[in-house]
Design a protein around this motif. Structure first.
Motif, mmCIF file in Angstrom:
data_model
loop_
_atom_site.group_PDB
_atom_site.id
_atom_site.type_symbol
_atom_site.label_atom_id
_atom_site.label_comp_id
_atom_site.label_asym_id
_atom_site.label_seq_id
_atom_site.Cartn_x
_atom_site.Cartn_y
_atom_site.Cartn_z
ATOM 1 N N THR A 87 0.818 -1.208 0.000
ATOM 2 C CA THR A 87 0.000 0.000 0.000
ATOM 3 C C THR A 87 0.855 1.262 0.000
ATOM 4 N N GLN A 102 -8.030 13.728 -9.960
ATOM 5 C CA GLN A 102 -9.424 13.291 -9.864
ATOM 6 C C GLN A 102 -10.047 13.129 -11.243
ATOM 7 N N THR A 105 -8.599 9.896 -12.879
ATOM 8 C CA THR A 105 -8.954 8.626 -12.236
ATOM 9 C C THR A 105 -10.461 8.453 -12.087
ATOM 10 N N ASN A 109 -9.905 3.814 -12.113
ATOM 11 C CA ASN A 109 -9.613 4.013 -10.697
ATOM 12 C C ASN A 109 -8.165 3.626 -10.375
ATOM 13 N N GLU A 131 -4.013 0.906 -7.542
ATOM 14 C CA GLU A 131 -5.470 1.015 -7.488
ATOM 15 C C GLU A 131 -5.872 1.827 -6.254
ATOM 16 N N ILE A 132 -6.590 2.911 -6.452
ATOM 17 C CA ILE A 132 -7.069 3.738 -5.340
ATOM 18 C C ILE A 132 -8.245 3.034 -4.684
ATOM 19 N N THR A 135 -10.183 7.305 -0.270
ATOM 20 C CA THR A 135 -9.822 8.691 -0.533
ATOM 21 C C THR A 135 -10.768 9.625 0.199
ATOM 22 N N LEU A 144 -5.361 9.927 0.260
ATOM 23 C CA LEU A 144 -5.764 8.696 -0.423
ATOM 24 C C LEU A 144 -4.816 7.558 -0.095
ATOM 25 N N LYS A 145 -5.336 6.358 -0.268
ATOM 26 C CA LYS A 145 -4.532 5.141 -0.145
ATOM 27 C C LYS A 145 -4.717 4.331 -1.416
ATOM 28 N N ALA A 146 -3.607 3.832 -1.931
ATOM 29 C CA ALA A 146 -3.637 3.042 -3.164
ATOM 30 C C ALA A 146 -2.859 1.756 -2.950
#
Length: 410
Positions: A87, A102, A105, A109, A131-132, A135, A144-146
């Motif tokens: 992550t 934004q 994506t 995504n 991949e987000i 958010t 955000l975390k991806a």
């Protein structure tokens, strides 16, 4: 310079060397939540949730592409490396970057994470598709975390288009994992192969089939042990045995593909070694290369002056992802951080702070190299949790030095 020096960084009021800044909207960890006895063990699930980012909203959808598929995506460049399964947290403060990301994506995504080449003077041609999955836009800041999904490579001849700041648009080819097979899987004795097994996913079972392997190996010119060393179960057994000298075996994955990525995120490698693993296509090739790297003695040294900071056997996990994870400060800078139980040749700067702590329940204090005053990372301490003290070393602040024996140097 002593541990009690007052903010010797000469930075603007309220700002600290590691990029942390006080956040009025960010609550400090509750004293009630962490007011247990000193025997309380830290929950290693907490750092992977990146709770310091605040509450985020789940993002629906799933980003997955076919092997060899060519696609155009937004891209972000950082100095970190993230391999599939891990992550990346991000904080964006620029309105134009937020709007641009934004917009790009909205339908797809996902974005591509780019990393510097081995000289840190350009972009490495391989990256990962992120991949987000969470958010939130709060006070004009995007958190955000991806999650890293797939490796990819930049399509030659296609321009890396700058959108704004560190945000780009790239065209990439998706790379998937080939099926893992035995090196003698192509034997022509199909009837014998069906009746007498010659391979196994478990190394202990592998030896049960040795007499059957002799029938298959009789077709090949080299001794049997040569082919044994290319079996996935042999490589995994050797690598896990070696890693168990540094890590608890319960944290080491038993899937070959996951293990090949976990190794890069946990064992201390030089940047060029990690890039070399990134371009290696199959899990078998990666494990063979990692087994070679594992057998090299290493020291963690200051990137600026080569002062010894820690040894390989000092690393230990404070996160279920392992000893090395990515964390983000309020300014948006991503730190790839390695946790160690012992460190040396450093001074502490300023007073402990729990603000925006990556490890809930711990306060952090800035570490500087005692020899050259370069930023090394942070000391984390707690009065309620075990371990009561550990160190988070920023990968940008140290180098991995390989120690060669005399006979190896020759």
């Amino acid at each position: 310079m002593s541990d009690s020096d007052d903010n010797a960084n000469n930075l603007p009021d309220g700002q600290m060397e590691n990029g942390h800044v006080p956040m009025e909207a960010q609550p400090s960890p509750s004293n009630e939540r962490y007011s247990g006895q000193a025997s309380d063990q830290f929950d290693i699930d907490l750092p992977t949730s990146h709770r310091y980012l605040g509450k985020l909203d789940n993002v629906t959808g799933y980003a997955f592409y076919d092997d060899g598929e060519v696609t155009t995506l937004a891209a972000i460049q950082t100095n970190t490396l993230v391999f599939p399964g891990f992550t990346l947290p991000l904080v964006l403060n620029n309105d134009l970057e937020i709007n641009m990301l934004q917009r790009h994506t909205l339908k797809k995504n996902a974005f591509v994470l780019l990393t510097p080449n081995k000289t840190f003077k350009g972009v490495f041609p391989y990256g990962v598709i992120m991949e987000i999955f969470e958010t939130h836009l709060r006070n004009d800041v995007l958190y955000l975390k991806a999650r890293s999904r797939q490796r990819c490579r930049l399509v030659p001849g296609k321009e890396i288009k700058t959108l704004i700041g560190e945000l780009y648009q790239v065209t990439v080819e998706v790379l998937l994992e080939p099926t893992i097979t035995s090196p003698i899987n192509c034997t022509q004795l199909s009837s014998l192969k069906a009746r007498r097994s010659f391979q196994s996913s478990e190394y202990r079972e592998f030896y049960k089939y040795r007499k059957y392997r002799q029938y298959h190996l009789s077709q090949f010119p080299l001794p049997g042990w040569v082919y044994d060393k290319h079996e996935i179960c042999f490589l995994m057994d050797q690598l896990i045995q070696g890693l168990s000298n540094y890590y608890l075996i319960e944290f080491i994955p038993d899937d070959p593909v996951q293990l090949s990525y976990w190794f890069v995120q946990n064992f201390q490698l030089r940047h060029e070694e990690r890039l070399r693993i990134m371009v290696t296509r199959t899990a078998i090739e990666r494990l063979r290369l990692e087994l070679k790297f594992l057998n090299m003695k290493r020291l963690i040294c200051c990137a600026n002056c080569d002062a010894e900071i820690a040894q390989q056997n000092n690393v230990f996990p404070m996160s279920k992802d392992g000893v090395q994870s990515n964390y983000c400060n309020p300014g948006g800078y991503v730190y790839e951080t390695v946790t160690v139980s012992k460190a040396t040749n450093f001074n502490l700067i300023g007073s402990p702070s729990a603000q925006f702590s990556w490890f809930p329940g711990y306060s952090w204090t800035i570490m500087q190299c005692r020899m050259c005053s370069a930023h090394l990372g942070w000391k984390f301490s707690s009065v309620n949790l075990k371990p009561d003290t550990f160190y988070g070393l920023a990968k940008s602040g140290f180098d991995v030095k390989i120690i060669y024996e005399e006979n190896e140097a020759l």
